[in-house]
Write a protein that holds these residues in place. Structure first.
Motif, PDB file in Angstrom:
ATOM      1  N   ILE A   1      -4.368  -0.139  -1.370  1.00  0.00           N
ATOM      2  CA  ILE A   1      -5.487   0.335  -1.856  1.00  0.00           C
ATOM      3  C   ILE A   1      -5.484   0.413  -3.426  1.00  0.00           C
ATOM      4  N   VAL A   2      -6.561   0.071  -4.098  1.00  0.00           N
ATOM      5  CA  VAL A   2      -6.774  -0.004  -5.486  1.00  0.00           C
ATOM      6  C   VAL A   2      -8.122   0.530  -5.954  1.00  0.00           C
ATOM      7  N   ASP A   3      -7.914   1.715  -6.579  1.00  0.00           N
ATOM      8  CA  ASP A   3      -9.251   2.070  -6.902  1.00  0.00           C
ATOM      9  C   ASP A   3     -10.140   2.607  -5.797  1.00  0.00           C
ATOM     10  N   GLY A   4      -9.811   3.241  -4.645  1.00  0.00           N
ATOM     11  CA  GLY A   4     -10.257   3.514  -3.608  1.00  0.00           C
ATOM     12  C   GLY A   4     -10.788   2.381  -2.755  1.00  0.00           C
ATOM     13  N   HIS A   5     -10.413   1.207  -3.012  1.00  0.00           N
ATOM     14  CA  HIS A   5     -11.060  -0.047  -1.978  1.00  0.00           C
ATOM     15  C   HIS A   5      -9.567  -0.682  -1.562  1.00  0.00           C
ATOM     16  N   ILE A   6      -9.722  -1.299  -0.410  1.00  0.00           N
ATOM     17  CA  ILE A   6      -8.830  -2.027   0.050  1.00  0.00           C
ATOM     18  C   ILE A   6      -8.650  -3.345  -0.495  1.00  0.00           C
ATOM     19  N   ARG A   7      -7.524  -3.606  -1.259  1.00  0.00           N
ATOM     20  CA  ARG A   7      -7.423  -4.747  -1.842  1.00  0.00           C
ATOM     21  C   ARG A   7      -6.629  -5.877  -0.960  1.00  0.00           C
ATOM     22  N   ARG A   8      -5.666  -5.249   0.012  1.00  0.00           N
ATOM     23  CA  ARG A   8      -4.988  -6.488   0.844  1.00  0.00           C
ATOM     24  C   ARG A   8      -4.719  -5.820   2.274  1.00  0.00           C
ATOM     25  N   ILE A   9      -4.828  -6.627   3.217  1.00  0.00           N
ATOM     26  CA  ILE A   9      -4.578  -6.263   4.650  1.00  0.00           C
ATOM     27  C   ILE A   9      -3.493  -7.312   5.243  1.00  0.00           C
ATOM     28  N   ASP A  10      -2.389  -6.740   5.683  1.00  0.00           N
ATOM     29  CA  ASP A  10      -1.366  -7.691   6.183  1.00  0.00           C
ATOM     30  C   ASP A  10      -1.380  -6.924   7.806  1.00  0.00           C
ATOM     31  N   GLU A  11      -1.571  -7.668   8.748  1.00  0.00           N
ATOM     32  CA  GLU A  11      -1.255  -7.179  10.079  1.00  0.00           C
ATOM     33  C   GLU A  11      -0.333  -8.166  10.934  1.00  0.00           C
ATOM     34  N   TYR A  12       0.573  -7.227  11.619  1.00  0.00           N
ATOM     35  CA  TYR A  12       1.711  -8.289  12.443  1.00  0.00           C
ATOM     36  C   TYR A  12       1.321  -7.538  13.927  1.00  0.00           C
ATOM     37  N   THR A  13       1.325  -8.698  14.904  1.00  0.00           N
ATOM     38  CA  THR A  13       1.233  -8.332  16.313  1.00  0.00           C
ATOM     39  C   THR A  13       2.380  -9.066  16.967  1.00  0.00           C
ATOM     40  N   ASP A  14       2.546  -8.611  18.310  1.00  0.00           N
ATOM     41  CA  ASP A  14       3.373  -9.393  19.014  1.00  0.00           C
ATOM     42  C   ASP A  14       2.851 -10.284  19.394  1.00  0.00           C
ATOM     43  N   GLN A  15       3.655 -11.535  19.231  1.00  0.00           N
ATOM     44  CA  GLN A  15       2.964 -12.902  19.364  1.00  0.00           C
ATOM     45  C   GLN A  15       2.594 -13.269  20.841  1.00  0.00           C
ATOM     46  N   ALA A  16       3.482 -12.890  21.646  1.00  0.00           N
ATOM     47  CA  ALA A  16       3.208 -13.078  23.139  1.00  0.00           C
ATOM     48  C   ALA A  16       2.065 -12.517  23.773  1.00  0.00           C
ATOM     49  N   ALA A  17       2.338 -11.357  23.494  1.00  0.00           N
ATOM     50  CA  ALA A  17       0.993 -10.393  23.888  1.00  0.00           C
ATOM     51  C   ALA A  17      -0.280 -10.870  23.324  1.00  0.00           C
ATOM     52  N   THR A  18      -0.165 -11.316  21.993  1.00  0.00           N
ATOM     53  CA  THR A  18      -1.454 -11.951  21.478  1.00  0.00           C
ATOM     54  C   THR A  18      -2.065 -13.126  22.106  1.00  0.00           C
ATOM     55  N   THR A  19      -0.999 -14.053  22.403  1.00  0.00           N
ATOM     56  CA  THR A  19      -1.422 -15.308  22.891  1.00  0.00           C
ATOM     57  C   THR A  19      -1.879 -15.166  24.477  1.00  0.00           C
ATOM     58  N   THR A  20      -1.206 -14.162  25.039  1.00  0.00           N
ATOM     59  CA  THR A  20      -1.867 -13.854  26.370  1.00  0.00           C
ATOM     60  C   THR A  20      -3.242 -13.418  26.357  1.00  0.00           C
ATOM     61  N   LEU A  21      -3.633 -12.438  25.365  1.00  0.00           N
ATOM     62  CA  LEU A  21      -4.895 -11.853  25.061  1.00  0.00           C
ATOM     63  C   LEU A  21      -5.944 -13.039  24.667  1.00  0.00           C
TER      64      LEU A  21
END
Length: 71
Positions: A44-64
């Motif tokens: 968060i920079v100056d009250g705004h989202i500057r960067r988002i990094d999200e990590y998920t379980d690869q096997a579950a994401t592939t199934t979905l």
């Protein structure tokens, strides 16, 4: 109809960073529930989202991705 819910397990805020560990649960008709463990990091920079990094379980994401209808 697809049903989904999210359970937050942990959220940590330190300085301009937020970390959240959560589980996404998705129920697609005629398929078993898919549970996707995930973690997201926000900067968060100056009250705004500057960067988002999200990590998920690869096997579950592939199934979905395989069972959710597109279009």
């Amino acid at each position: 109809m697809i049903h989904r819910s999210q359970g937050i397990h942990e959220r940590i805020v330190q300085g301009d960073r937020l970390v959240q560990r959560h589980t996404l649960r998705v129920q697609v008709p005629d398929h078993p529930e898919v549970v996707v463990p995930a973690c997201i990091f926000l900067t968060i920079v100056d009250g705004h989202i500057r960067r988002i990094d999200e990590y998920t379980d690869q096997a579950a994401t592939t199934t979905l991705l395989e069972i959710v209808p597109r279009g």
